[in-house]
Design a protein around this motif. Structure first.
Motif, PDB file in Angstrom:
ATOM      1  N   LYS A 152      -0.894  -2.113   5.023  1.00 36.90           N
ATOM      2  CA  LYS A 152      -1.590  -1.870   3.769  1.00 36.90           C
ATOM      3  C   LYS A 152      -2.769  -0.913   3.940  1.00 36.90           C
ATOM      4  O   LYS A 152      -3.192  -0.265   2.986  1.00 36.90           O
ATOM      5  N   GLY A 153      -3.281  -0.817   5.166  1.00 31.87           N
ATOM      6  CA  GLY A 153      -4.349   0.136   5.426  1.00 31.87           C
ATOM      7  C   GLY A 153      -3.830   1.560   5.567  1.00 31.87           C
ATOM      8  O   GLY A 153      -4.471   2.518   5.126  1.00 31.87           O
ATOM      9  N   GLN A 154      -2.635   1.691   6.168  1.00 32.50           N
ATOM     10  CA  GLN A 154      -2.078   3.015   6.434  1.00 32.50           C
ATOM     11  C   GLN A 154      -1.192   3.530   5.301  1.00 32.50           C
ATOM     12  O   GLN A 154      -1.248   4.700   4.944  1.00 32.50           O
ATOM     13  N   CYS A 155      -0.355   2.648   4.757  1.00 32.39           N
ATOM     14  CA  CYS A 155       0.594   3.037   3.698  1.00 32.39           C
ATOM     15  C   CYS A 155       0.570   1.980   2.595  1.00 32.39           C
ATOM     16  O   CYS A 155       1.497   1.155   2.506  1.00 32.39           O
ATOM     17  N   PRO A 156      -0.462   1.955   1.789  1.00 28.85           N
ATOM     18  CA  PRO A 156      -0.635   0.874   0.805  1.00 28.85           C
ATOM     19  C   PRO A 156       0.470   0.762  -0.225  1.00 28.85           C
ATOM     20  O   PRO A 156       0.651  -0.288  -0.823  1.00 28.85           O
ATOM     21  N   SER A 157       1.242   1.831  -0.444  1.00 27.80           N
ATOM     22  CA  SER A 157       2.296   1.775  -1.460  1.00 27.80           C
ATOM     23  C   SER A 157       3.598   1.171  -0.939  1.00 27.80           C
ATOM     24  O   SER A 157       4.528   0.938  -1.711  1.00 27.80           O
ATOM     25  N   VAL A 158       3.684   0.910   0.376  1.00 28.22           N
ATOM     26  CA  VAL A 158       4.915   0.359   0.950  1.00 28.22           C
ATOM     27  C   VAL A 158       5.000  -1.143   0.652  1.00 28.22           C
ATOM     28  O   VAL A 158       4.132  -1.906   1.071  1.00 28.22           O
ATOM     29  N   PRO A 159       6.040  -1.606  -0.054  1.00 26.26           N
ATOM     30  CA  PRO A 159       6.168  -3.036  -0.369  1.00 26.26           C
ATOM     31  C   PRO A 159       6.567  -3.837   0.876  1.00 26.26           C
ATOM     32  O   PRO A 159       7.370  -3.376   1.684  1.00 26.26           O
ATOM     33  N   VAL A 160       6.012  -5.032   1.001  1.00 26.47           N
ATOM     34  CA  VAL A 160       6.298  -5.893   2.152  1.00 26.47           C
ATOM     35  C   VAL A 160       6.765  -7.266   1.678  1.00 26.47           C
ATOM     36  O   VAL A 160       6.121  -7.888   0.829  1.00 26.47           O
ATOM     37  N   ILE A 161       7.895  -7.721   2.238  1.00 23.36           N
ATOM     38  CA  ILE A 161       8.374  -9.087   2.023  1.00 23.36           C
ATOM     39  C   ILE A 161       8.090  -9.864   3.303  1.00 23.36           C
ATOM     40  O   ILE A 161       8.581  -9.502   4.370  1.00 23.36           O
ATOM     41  N   VAL A 162       7.293 -10.897   3.199  1.00 22.12           N
ATOM     42  CA  VAL A 162       6.957 -11.717   4.368  1.00 22.12           C
ATOM     43  C   VAL A 162       8.026 -12.780   4.564  1.00 22.12           C
ATOM     44  O   VAL A 162       8.456 -13.436   3.614  1.00 22.12           O
ATOM     45  N   ILE A 163       8.466 -12.938   5.808  1.00 18.64           N
ATOM     46  CA  ILE A 163       9.462 -13.945   6.164  1.00 18.64           C
ATOM     47  C   ILE A 163       8.785 -14.981   7.043  1.00 18.64           C
ATOM     48  O   ILE A 163       8.191 -14.641   8.065  1.00 18.64           O
ATOM     49  N   THR A 164       8.856 -16.238   6.640  1.00 16.59           N
ATOM     50  CA  THR A 164       8.136 -17.256   7.398  1.00 16.59           C
ATOM     51  C   THR A 164       8.869 -18.585   7.422  1.00 16.59           C
ATOM     52  O   THR A 164       9.557 -18.945   6.468  1.00 16.59           O
ATOM     53  N   ALA A 165       8.748 -19.275   8.531  1.00 16.59           N
ATOM     54  CA  ALA A 165       9.263 -20.646   8.633  1.00 16.59           C
ATOM     55  C   ALA A 165       8.155 -21.632   8.308  1.00 16.59           C
ATOM     56  O   ALA A 165       8.370 -22.834   8.274  1.00 16.59           O
ATOM     57  N   TYR A 166       6.956 -21.101   8.087  1.00 21.30           N
ATOM     58  CA  TYR A 166       5.784 -21.935   7.825  1.00 21.30           C
ATOM     59  C   TYR A 166       5.231 -21.583   6.449  1.00 21.30           C
ATOM     60  O   TYR A 166       4.177 -20.982   6.313  1.00 21.30           O
TER      61      TYR A 166
END
Length: 248
Positions: free
Chosen positions: A75-89
């Motif tokens: 988000k600091g380098q490419c703020p427009s790139v969408p991120v989906i977080v994958i978590t077991a927690y």
């Protein structure tokens, strides 16, 4: 020439490669199909991080740093790139931290490929239809933290209970938000209305049932709480094909 990319950051190599193969299979006949890249660490992910990346699937547990650190860097380098977080927690606190750092969505392990694919497709559809500044994402980041935490309660409640009848009044009670705030900010967070989000989860489940069970289309529609005719109409509106054609 720009090359559209999907970046998978997953330290479990077998799972990451399987996801990569499935995505390549899904997009193989698509015009301008994205290049799918799988890396197993945050350090590797940084090498591929450019504005050409259409979406990042980011595991929260990595060998060299936490997924939240990687998310902060993205988000600091490419703020427009969408991120989906994958978590077991998938605790509310962890999800809240991820959303505050700019995550677009999250999935909990174990997850179905169909569930993740629909999240990816929703992001790609929105990304290609919006102006490059991706203004909706920045609007999402402006959701007040005290409202965001309550929205996550509503979203989590839906994620676990979408097969049951859920009313807006019920979601207001669960989240502690009034109807106006709930409806306004839920759409900013997920890209769907509350009822639209519930329908999408049910349709995703329908795909699993149609592919993996012997239930008739009529039985599947009843299980989801729809009449067969309305189910077929809704299914085609969602996926562009009828349930019968999917099963074939």
């Amino acid at each position: 020439m720009k090359k559209n990319r999907i970046l998978i950051v997953e330290d479990e190599k077998e799972q990451g490669e399987c996801l990569k193969d499935l995505l390549n299979l899904k997009f193989r006949n698509s015009k301008g199909a994205p290049e799918v890249i799988h890396v197993t660490s945050g350090t590797e992910a940084f090498k591929y991080l450019t504005d050409d990346v259409q979406v990042v699937m980011l595991d929260i547990i990595l060998p060299d740093m936490s997924g939240l650190e990687v998310l902060r860097y993205i988000k600091g380098q490419c703020p427009s790139v969408p991120v989906i977080v994958i978590t077991a927690y998938g605790t509310e606190e962890l999800c809240l931290r991820a959303f505050r750092l700019g995550a677009r969505d999250y999935v909990k392990k174990p997850f179905s490929f169909e569930e993740l694919l629909k999240k990816i497709e929703a992001i790609l559809d929105r990304k290609f239809s919006l102006i490059q500044d991706d203004s909706e994402m920045f609007e999402t980041l402006r959701i007040p933290p005290q409202i965001l935490s309550k929205l996550l309660r509503a979203k989590t409640y839906i994620d676990y209970n979408y097969m049951l009848p859920i009313t807006i009044s019920e979601l207001c009670s669960v989240s502690g938000l009034n109807r106006v705030y709930l409806c306004k900010y839920f759409r900013a967070l997920t890209g769907f209305t509350c009822n639209g989000y519930i329908r999408r989860l049910r349709m995703n489940h329908a795909v699993q049932l149609l592919k993996e069970s012997e239930k008739s289309i009529s039985d599947v529609s009843v299980k989801l709480g729809y009449s067969p005719k309305y189910f077929s109409t809704l299914f085609k509106k969602t996926y562009g094909i009828t349930p019968k054609k999917l099963r074939k």
